[in-house]
Scaffold this active site. Structure first.
Site, mmCIF file in Angstrom:
data_model
loop_
_atom_site.group_PDB
_atom_site.id
_atom_site.type_symbol
_atom_site.label_atom_id
_atom_site.label_comp_id
_atom_site.label_asym_id
_atom_site.label_seq_id
_atom_site.Cartn_x
_atom_site.Cartn_y
_atom_site.Cartn_z
ATOM 1 N N HIS B 263 114.656 57.192 7.467
ATOM 2 C CA HIS B 263 113.265 56.874 7.816
ATOM 3 C C HIS B 263 113.216 55.805 8.921
ATOM 4 C CE1 HIS B 263 108.896 56.395 6.813
ATOM 5 N NE2 HIS B 263 109.124 55.167 7.280
ATOM 6 N N GLU B 264 113.893 54.699 8.673
ATOM 7 C CA GLU B 264 113.865 53.620 9.670
ATOM 8 C C GLU B 264 114.571 54.053 10.948
ATOM 9 O OE1 GLU B 264 111.816 51.424 9.081
ATOM 10 O OE2 GLU B 264 111.626 51.699 6.908
ATOM 11 N N HIS B 267 112.060 55.681 13.145
ATOM 12 C CA HIS B 267 111.302 54.666 13.901
ATOM 13 C C HIS B 267 112.153 54.129 15.061
ATOM 14 C CE1 HIS B 267 107.728 54.234 11.434
ATOM 15 N NE2 HIS B 267 108.399 53.946 10.338
ATOM 16 N N GLU B 293 104.881 56.711 12.581
ATOM 17 C CA GLU B 293 105.204 57.218 11.245
ATOM 18 C C GLU B 293 105.604 58.697 11.323
ATOM 19 O OE1 GLU B 293 105.818 55.713 7.440
ATOM 20 O OE2 GLU B 293 105.254 54.679 9.287
#
Lengths: 501, 501
Positions: B263-264, B267, B293
């Site tokens: 997830h990170e 980003h 997101e």
């Protein structure tokens, strides 16, 4: 506005400058401990912008007004010392014409890269014109700043406030007179320490464990610090609650990390124990390079290479050393091994006995350059002559001679003596400790190092820059700079290690 | 001074603001990854001082003059967008009277600590007056800022420029109509995935190794980043050459770290691949919370919880899992396990199917509060009703109900919808990828993820804030916000995982 308000505004202004410096300190720490390399270029821009803000504030009309107004007032000791620091900084920066300063900054950065190449290719002639120009510009700056007795005093004063050529000449002379014969005696001694067991593979993670344990014993507070890894070890005090230490691990020589950690730990104890009352002011750091170095050298050498220290810690080291590195090694042999001394070319690799001689050579050369007694072009020859005279060895090339240190390429003249002063101060402090702790050696043997840290904090650390180096020295020892304690210490130690009697 | 010069000065000014923000970013990263705790108090002062400098610059007369002068000029696209950003920021800050803003900041920080206590003691009444006051003040700010159709639009626009209630109402309505029945069908399915094998002990260091390997496969550049450990994972782009990721390790549930890292990492890919041309400007970051997101959710869920992804990576995971955690586990079973879905109370623990429902509940409540249709005192009841309606479960207390999130205590109204928008955008982008990469699944199965990163960089990442979210969406997909792709994706996936046909 009344004076109380002006004073408050001044202190707020100073706090702001400190905040910028703290942010810069963190950026530098980060750059050396693992910042991703592709971000460095932009980070340098950030450093440039924040540093130039600091410079602008320190030399602003606002600052000038505070200095002018508050200098005439009766202030608290703290505010008055802060004002002095600001004034010192202000004058140093304002007296040099802006254009010349810019030229100097560009020259510095060019000189550093030329020096790198010159060192790599053993080509002093390449670096020589840059060094000449750096010396010339620095001389001109000295004339702007003004001097009383000796031009070089002004440079000494930057790193060691109050230090002068006339004092150093005398002290270094005594030191040289006593150390040179001792180095010769050591060289001739047939009793060389065995050292082969030092160089076995000692895994990094285990060296780190030992380093952490020793830092803790020294009184380093891990709630106010951390230990990281870097190529060149350092300690940095962002504020007394955040003083970080780094070390370097050599898996084939545990001494690099362990003594490196103890050394930086000594610096860190100083910064961790400055009075919280000084946070946010320019007084919240060590009072001078020399006093700072006295703390690191006291811990690294006087304490960290002492028999008593290892009587307490040799078992710890053995426990972490892999593959029975020290099986069958007696404490006595270990002690002698870590105190091996021999003349060598490279300052940063020198042992504690020969180290001060490396410094004196640089001191004499710098002094000669600034007093017009030496010329840059002659330095390689002079350097080599001096190494032969002081240490009995002659460099084969300039990379292991006059080109070895980056300091001059960075324009840092007057810096080197602080290292030797650190040794002298440390020995003076140690002497005082022996007087004040009846059972000093026994304490160290039992691993009780906290009373030492508390003593140093009470007498030195807490004051930050509230006291000048010479005040610290006199208040702690009752006398001025005196090389005899270092001389005595070295004689006792090396007579023992090399069985000179 | 001519216009070219003024533009240059403006860009230098903007660069300075960016430099301060980069320094602040590093300080925040450091605070969360291991800054010594005793230094935090003083570090907060540094943050306060630097932040207030940023605020001063953004709202200065100097800035006002640049905006006034340059708005009348024909500027390059880049400068014009930078000016727009500065103007947006300037107006947002200048329109609120300084005294009210100060009052608001104090209220925020009090509300956060009261919220903590209220959540701990399940006492909504304690928090209620603070929330009321926050809503009231925010309403007043909205009236200063001005609005066209709906007050809440102004708040949405802060996180998702251009987003409106009328659009969200329609989109969320469609989404709700389709997801609620799907959630019910899933709940009733007798084919529940087995999940017991997920919870065996997986040592932290080995989880880290897997995380690093997957980040590398995704195209995360370790020369422009690093992976650290924190309690709450995050990614921070200091500049495109320094984008750091953190993750959290749970030794009894490897999913926390692995999916957190992915997830990170999503980003981070966005921030690493913004055009270098935008460095030192306010355009050098993601264009909105929602688009940001969409990148993290695309990687974490659409890619990272897909069958194809694990067809490539299950062996890697098996290899690092200690004690044969996945011995005898079929890929099919593993895939179903990591896609388990069930209604739950806590948003941040929700799966990808039920997550958007958590968001819609918050959206409806916020909208109601700002349009005067709901009162703060009624929130617990309304909250619980909605959970029953949307998810079929009713919180037993306010800690797992209306008090669970910190957002409102911090005054962040309008933020929540971005999370759901991220899902919608991500599914739209995925649909387009399927059209453009003939062999998308095969590519993922073979571990070829770089073409995906390159595609996202070309279409989204490089632009930073040069394009608004809606422009990005239209340029990439050819259409506006459309929840049908997310609906299709969820139906296909959960029909498969729960064997609904």
């Amino acid at each position: 506005m009344n004076m109380k308000q002006i004073e408050k505004e001044f202190l707020d202004f100073v706090k702001k400058i400190s905040a910028y410096n703290e942010a810069l300190g963190l950026i530098y720490w980060d750059l050396r401990t693992g910042a991703p390399k592709y971000g460095v270029e932009q980070r340098s821009e950030v450093i440039g912008l924040l540093s130039s803000e600091v410079f602008k504030m320190s030399t602003s009309e606002e600052m000038a007004a505070y200095i002018a107004t508050l200098s005439k007032q009766l202030l608290s000791e703290k505010t008055s010392k802060i004002l002095q620091e600001c004034k010192r900084e202000y004058e140093r920066n304002k007296k040099v014409p802006e254009e010349e300063y810019k030229e100097y900054v560009i020259l510095q950065s060019k000189a550093e890269s030329v020096w790198e190449e010159a060192k790599e290719t053993d080509n002093f002639a390449l670096f020589s014109p840059y060094l000449e120009k750096l010396v010339d510009m620095t001389k001109r700056f000295v004339s702007y700043w003004g001097y009383q007795e000796n031009k070089y005093d002004v440079l000494l004063d930057m790193y060691e406030p109050g230090m002068t050529v006339s004092l150093l000449d005398q002290v270094f002379h005594e030191l040289k007179d006593k150390i040179v014969p001792l180095v010769k005696a050591v060289s001739k001694s047939p009793y060389k320490p065995k050292t082969d067991f030092l160089f076995e593979k000692f895994p990094k993670e285990l060296q780190r464990e030992v380093s952490l344990k020793i830092l803790e014993k020294m009184g380093y507070n891990f709630n106010a610090g951390r230990l990281d890894e870097t190529v060149h070890p350092f300690a940095t005090g962002l504020n007394p609650g955040d003083v970080r230490v780094t070390t370097n691990y050599n898996e084939n020589d545990f001494r690099t990390a362990i003594f490196g950690t103890i050394h930086e730990g000594g610096h860190a104890l100083y910064e961790q124990n400055i009075s919280k009352d000084l946070i946010g002011t320019p007084l919240c750091t060590g009072t001078s390079m020399g006093i700072h170095e006295s703390q690191s050298l006291f811990y690294e050498n006087i304490l960290g290479r002492s028999y008593s220290f290892w009587k307490n810690n040799f078992e710890l080291l053995k426990q972490y050393a892999a593959n029975g590195q020290f099986d069958g090694v007696e404490l006595e042999d270990f002690y002698r091994a870590i105190n091996e001394s021999k003349p060598s070319f490279i300052r940063i690799e020198a042992d504690e006995l020969t180290y001060p001689l490396h410094i004196m050579i640089r001191y004499e050369i710098e002094k000669g350059l600034f007093n017009g007694e030496l010329e840059v072009k002659d330095l390689p020859e002079i350097w080599n002559e001096k190494y032969e005279e002081y240490l009995g060895i002659r460099p084969k090339n300039n990379a292991e001679g006059v080109l070895q240190d980056v300091h001059w390429a960075g324009g840092s003249f007057g810096y080197f003596p602080s290292y030797a002063l650190g040794y002298i101060y440390a020995a003076q402090f140690k002497h005082k400790m022996l007087e004040e702790f009846a059972d000093f050696n026994h304490m160290v043997e039992s691993g009780e190092l906290l009373p030492i840290q508390e003593w140093l904090t009470e007498k030195i650390h807490q004051y930050g820059k509230l006291k000048k180096p010479i005040e610290i020295l006199k208040d702690v020892t009752g006398e001025g700079l005196n090389p005899n304690y270092l001389i005595d210490y070295l004689y006792k130690k090396y007579t023992d290690v090399y069985k000179l009697n």
